[in-house]
Every structure is written in structure tokens, then in C-alpha cells.
Scaffold this motif. Structure first.
Motif, mmCIF file in Angstrom:
data_model
loop_
_atom_site.group_PDB
_atom_site.id
_atom_site.type_symbol
_atom_site.label_atom_id
_atom_site.label_comp_id
_atom_site.label_asym_id
_atom_site.label_seq_id
_atom_site.Cartn_x
_atom_site.Cartn_y
_atom_site.Cartn_z
ATOM 1 N N LEU A 196 -0.161 -12.142 -12.403
ATOM 2 C CA LEU A 196 0.185 -10.741 -12.658
ATOM 3 C C LEU A 196 1.339 -10.303 -11.763
ATOM 4 N N PHE A 240 3.758 -1.461 -14.231
ATOM 5 C CA PHE A 240 4.297 -2.614 -13.502
ATOM 6 C C PHE A 240 4.230 -2.361 -11.992
ATOM 7 N N LEU A 255 2.096 1.916 -3.328
ATOM 8 C CA LEU A 255 1.023 2.544 -4.111
ATOM 9 C C LEU A 255 0.973 4.050 -3.811
ATOM 10 N N LEU A 307 -0.597 -3.183 -6.175
ATOM 11 C CA LEU A 307 -2.011 -3.498 -5.949
ATOM 12 C C LEU A 307 -2.207 -4.993 -5.694
ATOM 13 N N ALA A 367 -0.707 -5.838 -2.325
ATOM 14 C CA ALA A 367 -1.559 -5.360 -1.237
ATOM 15 C C ALA A 367 -2.797 -6.240 -1.097
ATOM 16 N N MET A 368 -3.343 -6.662 -2.244
ATOM 17 C CA MET A 368 -4.543 -7.518 -2.181
ATOM 18 C C MET A 368 -4.218 -8.863 -1.540
ATOM 19 N N VAL A 401 0.855 -1.201 0.000
ATOM 20 C CA VAL A 401 0.000 0.000 0.000
ATOM 21 C C VAL A 401 0.890 1.250 0.000
#
Lengths: 157, 494
Positions: free
Chosen positions: B324, B193, B149, B199, B202-203, B146
Motif C-alpha cells: 500500500l 493516498f 496525518l 498511516l 507511521a505504522m 504522524v
């Protein structure tokens, strides 16, 4: 102008890839695009002109202000607000979003994906907002807004 | 400071926030990025650290069945889970894992050696958990994601000329200017990237808390029920004894009904009980989802599909996170691209903190101890990782590597803080470069018959060594040029 034409081509290519091969095509296209960009960047680096190499003048050692207790307290509060408060508030809002999605008869997988996606994104956006603020009070707005929104959703379910 | 901030423009305030988050999380983000860059090649590293294991392009259903039965019988005690890794492109080995250990098998199901990929596991543990216990470690790396991000968003906000400067990389100018250009340009061009990485990371990390919270909210704290919409229901518990699950029958069903889908993984839940269930993961070509799950009962009769590849959009999205994140969706070319991007992220993180430190130095607020600490983190971390690899080989995979890594890096950082100076930047990169070259050459000499794509890792180590030598030499030349330029400027002309 050329820059915008270039970006328009990039966006069009991404759109076509997404249409023909879905998310996989978009991911492949983006990866290729980044590699091409880095290759162009490497070329720009090698062909960059010799610049002025002298390091900027360094100022004489300046007197330092000691970290006072209020200053330390402020920094600790910023950490608590940006990391812990945001995490808790975004988690609360994420779970409430999950709840409202289930109430709206979303599929359980979609509702869970929404919560999984929302929590880090909301947490990050809240932190970005906070780090632009000038006072601690204004920094509290982001987690408070998430808590309030979550509470409204909670009342709706 | 507060007054300055009050008057500051939006990019300045964004930059201030960018620096604050970088200072707070930069070191740990660097470590996660470094281990992540290496973890992209996890399957090859697993083979690299134990090259003598039998390899095969595929395994027949009967061989898999025999291997499973052999492992369960030699364990001699009940296990809740059994996982069978089937040969695939990056990892052409047959490995059976239970709660009591793992073993490789040859193509004819004859038992090979016990699995010993301790270094790869250590590397993955570092990337996922920073070698902490699973839950707090995963949450910490999730929070770091996070923060990454946040760094990305306020980094872009702090950069008002993002498009105009898109291809400006002045590496032959002032070193601070060059450093800033590296940081900004790499950051901009690897933005998709980094956002994807942050993301998805973090997920995965913070997602653990989300699922636990959803479980508390809707399923009385039952986490498996909360995960069920994505990964399917856990089979009903029935502990009555039963014969070993017919994995061979399930695999034959797959080859009859889905011959186009290569099987990569088989799991047997609660094996040798009446409630046992077989789960087969089949790879999906040109998809981001990591697989489709096919469910079978203990006799190998098809029960249904979980729907990772054709279920609700949210299910497909969650099933796409792993590929990913690790770049596993496009074969070796994408893996190599991810290594380059990962290296870019390491450079972005490394230069970010250095830019901040040099700005302070220019303002007369030099922090030599912090500079030394940061230099040791940058160069000491890969060196410590390399030393753990040697420790793995010397102890034949018996050593617990995490304490050595953290103890070694911690001690090195302590020495750097106590004795700051140029010696760190002069010596540690050289030690790292020498270590990489020696490791690559020694490994290749000791295991000359390893598979070609694994031998490429040895070549990669040597190339990395050469890359470090070139970078360090270039940096020193620039430093000397800068000193000479200062000297020329200071020398009075007649």
C-alpha cells in the motif's frame, strides 16, 4: 443534489469493489478514482477563466515583535506536548490496548496490529485536538487522557 | 495573537494548527515525499544505475542452488543470513546477498558482477531513515508521517467549502490564489493516498517503538518474539555445521504444490548450520499482502506457511502495509499513479509553506531569508539528488552519497539564507531542468542496449525537465502579467 448522487455512486462502487476483490479491489478502485479526479481537475484548470492577475497590495514593512523568552518557552512547550508527550502517551495506551486484547484472548497478530494501528492514529488525533486549543493547560488534556485510559486498562489486566 | 486565536472560529483555529505543523515538519516531509516518489520505481532505478547486469525472466531451481553455493564458498566465512532475489517483472535479475556483500548471477548460475546499487540504496535510506542510523531515523520518519496525518486532518477541518470548491482550480488568477487552489484541490483529491501513505508510514516508523515496547512488556525485550505473530518464529539456533540448504528442493516443492504462485525471494537463515531454515516468499495475485512465506528445513522439506495471506486479519493487514505504501499492488499503472500522487504531495508541501510566507509578506512581515531557504529546499533537493546520481556513476558506486547530499544541500541553503533573492527561483530550477535532460540523454546514449522499461526512466527524466521548463515559464509569465496589471492600475488614466 447532483454532487450527492455522484458521491453516492462513488461509495457504491467502492463497496462493490471491496465485496468482489476485498482490500485489493478497494485500493485499485480508489487509485483509479483519484486519477480520474485529477484528470477532471486538470481539465478544470485549463478551462478556468482568465482572472484578475494583479497581486494584492502588500502592506508596508510592519514593526516586528521580538520573540521573548516566555514566547519561546510557550512554543517549546507546545512542541513537547504535541510531539513528545503525545508519542509517549499514545505508546503507553497502545501497549495497554495490546495487553487488554491478549487478556480478551484476541489472536496475538490481531492484538499487535491493534497496537500498531492505534499508536499513530491516537497520536495524530490528540495532536489535532491540541492544536485547536487556546491554552497550554487544555493541551495537556489529550496526553493525560491517554495516560489515564492506559492506566485503567493496566489495572484491568 | 492569543486573543485572536480565542475569538477564532474552528476552521481558523484548524488553519493556525495546520500552519504550525507545516512550519515544523514541512521541509522534512518534502524530502521524504520526494525520495518516496522516486522510490516507487526502486527496482527500475536499481537496473538503471547498473544496466550491464544479466537479466532473465526466471531462474531454474538448480541455477539458484548453484548461485547460492558459489556465493557462500567465495565468501569463505560464515553468514547469519542469505537472501536470494529471484527474477521478477520489475527486477529480472538473480542476486544473492550475504552479510559480506551481494553478487548478481546469470541464468546458468555463472557469476556476474558484484551488486552496486548504491544510489538506489541511498534513495531508500533517505526515504526510510533520512540517512540517519536505522532506529532513530525510522522513528523520525514515523513521527513525520504522524505529522502528515495531523496536517491532513486539520487541513480538512480548515476547509469548510471542501465539496463546493472540489473542482475549482483558478490557475489563471492571482498567483497566491492559484497556489492556494493547487494546495487545496490536490490535497482533497489525493486525500485517500495521503492518509494511506501517512498511516502506513507511521505504522512502519513508530511501529518500531510499539514492537519494542510490546517486547519489553511481554517477551523480556525479545523483539523477534514480538514480531513472531506476524512474520513467524525465528528458527531454533543450532550451530553444528551442515551442508548448504537445498533451496532447489524447496523451489521444486513450490512448483509442484503451488505452480500458480511466482517465487520472488528466498531467504536462508543461519545457512550451513544444522538449524538453518529456508523461507520462500511467493507473490499473491490481486492481493495487498506482499507475499506468503513458505518455510522449509535445510533439506528442502516443507514445514508450513506463516499465514500472511490467510492468517488472522491483523496479520494480513500488517502484511499489506508495504504494498500500500509503495503502490506495488497493481503493476506499472499503479506505480505511475503513485508517482503522480507523490508529485502532488511534493506540490502540496511546497505550496503550503509558500502560501504562509506570501501571507506574511502581504501583511508587511516578509521573511526574505526564510523564503530563500524554502525555495532552495524545493529546487535544491532534487538537484542534489541528481548530483548524487552523477557522483555514483563517476565513482562507479564507490562513493558514500549521503554526506554529499546533505553537505551540498546544507551549503546551498546556507548560501540562500546569506544571499536571499530572486536568483534562486530563476537559476536553480533551470539548473535542475538542464541536469535532468542531460542525465536522461547521456544515460541513454551511454547505455543504448538497456531494457525498454529502464530506458523509459531516461525518457521520464527528459519529460520532467520539459515539465519544469513549462512550469517555470508559465510562472514567470504570470509574474510579468501581475506586474503589468499593477503598473496599469498605478498609471493615471485621462
Amino acid at each position: 443534489m447532483l454532487v450527492f448522487v455522484g458521491w453516492a455512486f462513488v461509495c457504491a462502487a467502492a463497496g462493490m469493489l471491496a465485496l468482489t476483490d476485498g482490500a485489493w479491489g478497494l485500493a485499485m478502485g480508489t487509485t483509479t478514482g483519484m486519477i480520474v479526479a485529477l484528470a477532471l481537475l486538470a481539465h478544470a484548470a485549463f478551462t478556468s477563466p482568465e482572472g484578475f492577475t494583479a497581486e494584492p497590495r502588500v502592506r508596508l514593512e510592519q514593526p516586528r515583535t521580538a520573540v521573548t523568552l516566555p514566547d519561546f518557552g510557550r512554543r517549546a512547550t507546545v512542541f513537547v506536548l504535541v510531539v513528545l508527550a503525545n508519542l509517549s502517551a499514545s505508546l503507553w495506551l497502545g501497549v495497554m490496548l495490546h495487553r487488554i486484547a491478549i487478556t480478551l484472548e484476541w489472536k496475538p497478530a490481531d492484538a499487535l496490529a491493534l497496537a500498531l494501528f492505534a499508536v499513530p492514529v491516537l497520536g495524530a488525533l490528540a495532536a489535532c485536538f491540541q492544536l485547536l486549543q487556546r491554552s497550554l493547560l487544555r493541551m495537556t488534556f489529550a496526553p493525560l487522557a491517554m495516560i489515564a485510559t492506559g492506566a485503567v486498562l493496566w489495572l484491568m489486566t | 495573537m492569543a486573543d485572536d486565536l480565542t475569538r477564532a472560529s474552528l476552521p481558523q483555529r484548524a488553519l493556525s494548527g495546520h500552519a504550525a505543523v507545516g512550519l515544523l515538519a514541512g521541509g522534512l516531509i518534502y524530502l521524504v515525499a520526494l525520495s518516496g516518489m522516486l522510490a516507487v520505481m526502486q527496482e527500475r532505478w536499481q537496473r538503471w544505475e547498473d544496466p550491464h547486469v544479466a537479466e532473465m525472466p526466471s531462474a531454474s531451481p538448480s541455477a539458484v542452488q548453484m548461485a547460492l553455493e558459489h556465493k557462500l564458498s567465495t565468501d569463505g566465512k560464515a553468514t547469519e543470513h542469505t537472501y536470494i532475489m529471484l527474477p521478477k517483472e520489475g527486477l529480472p535479475r538473480l542476486e544473492v546477498m550475504t552479510d559480506h556483500g551481494a553478487r548478481y548471477y546469470a541464468a546458468d548460475a555463472s557469476p556476474d558482477r558484484p551488486s552496486r546499487h548504491t544510489w538506489t540504496d541511498f534513495l531508500l535510506d533517505q526515504h526510510y531513515y533520512l540517512n540517519l542510523p536505522m532506529t532513530p531515523g525510522l522513528v523520525l520518519t514515523g513521527v513525520l508521517a504522524v505529522m502528515l496525518l495531523v496536517l491532513t486532518v486539520n487541513g480538512v477541518m480548515a476547509h469548510p467549502r471542501i465539496f463546493r470548491d472540489a473542482f475549482q482550480l483558478r490557475i489563471k488568477g492571482q498567483r497566491q490564489l492559484a497556489r492556494t487552489d493547487w494546495h487545496n484541490r490536490l490535497g482533497v483529491w489525493t486525500l485517500p493516498f495521503i492518509v494511506t501513505l501517512a498511516l502506513t508510514g507511521a505504522m512502519m516508523g513508530v511501529g518500531l517503538l510499539v514492537v519494542q515496547a510490546v517486547a519489553l512488556d511481554r517477551h523480556d525485550g525479545d523483539v523477534e518474539k514480538a514480531y513472531a505473530p506476524i512474520f513467524g518464529e525465528h528458527p531454533a539456533h543450532d550451530p553444528r555445521p551442515a551442508p548448504t540448504a537445498r533451496v532447489d528442493a524447496a523451489m521444486r516443492w513450490m512448483s509442484q504444490h503451488h505452480p500458480e504462485l511466482p517465487i520472488t525471494f528466498v531467504a536462508v537463515e543461519e545457512p550451513q548450520t544444522a538449524g538453518q531454515q529456508i523461507i520462500i516468499l511467493a507473490d499473491q495475485e490481486r492481493r495487498l499482502v506482499y507475499a506468503e512465506s513458505f518455510l522449509f528445513d535445510g533439506d528442502g522439506r516443507f514445514l508450513g506457511m506463516v499465514g500472511l495471506s490467510d492468517g488472522p486479519l491483523g496479520q494480513q493487514a500488517i502484511a499489506s502495509i508495504y504494498y500500500l505504501h509503495f503502490g506495488a499492488f497493481g503493476g506499472v499503472p499503479v506505480l505511475l499513479a503513485y508517482i503522480i500522487f507523490g508529485l502532488g504531495l511534493c506540490v502540496i508541501t511546497g505550496t503550503g509553506m509558500t502560501i504562509w510566507l506570501q501571507k506574511r509578506r502581504a501583511r508587511g512581515l516578509a521573511e526574505p531569508r526564510l523564503e530563500a531557504f524554502w525555495a532552495m529546499v524545493i529546487w535544491g533537493s532534487p538537484t542534489a539528488l541528481l548530483l548524487t546520481a552523477w557522483l555514483r556513476f563517476v565513482t562507479n558506486g564507490e562513493a558514500t552519497l549521503a554526506p554529499w547530499f546533505w553537505g551540498g544541500l546544507g551549503a546551498a541553503c546556507l548560501v540562500a539564507v546569506l544571499r536571499p533573492g530572486q536568483w534562486i527561483k530563476r537559476s536553480v530550477p533551470v539548473v535542475l531542468a538542464a541536469g535532468l535532460a542531460v542525465t536522461g540523454i547521456a544515460h541513454w546514449a551511454y547505455y543504448p542496449h538497456q531494457a525498454l522499461d529502464v530506458a523509459f526512466l531516461d525518457l521520464g527524466l527528459v519529460l520532467a525537465s520539459i515539465g519544469i521548463i513549462i512550469t517555470v515559464s508559465w510562472s514567470r509569465r504570470r509574474q510579468t502579467a501581475a506586474r503589468n496589471a499593477v503598473h496599469m492600475e498605478a498609471t493615471p488614466t485621462i
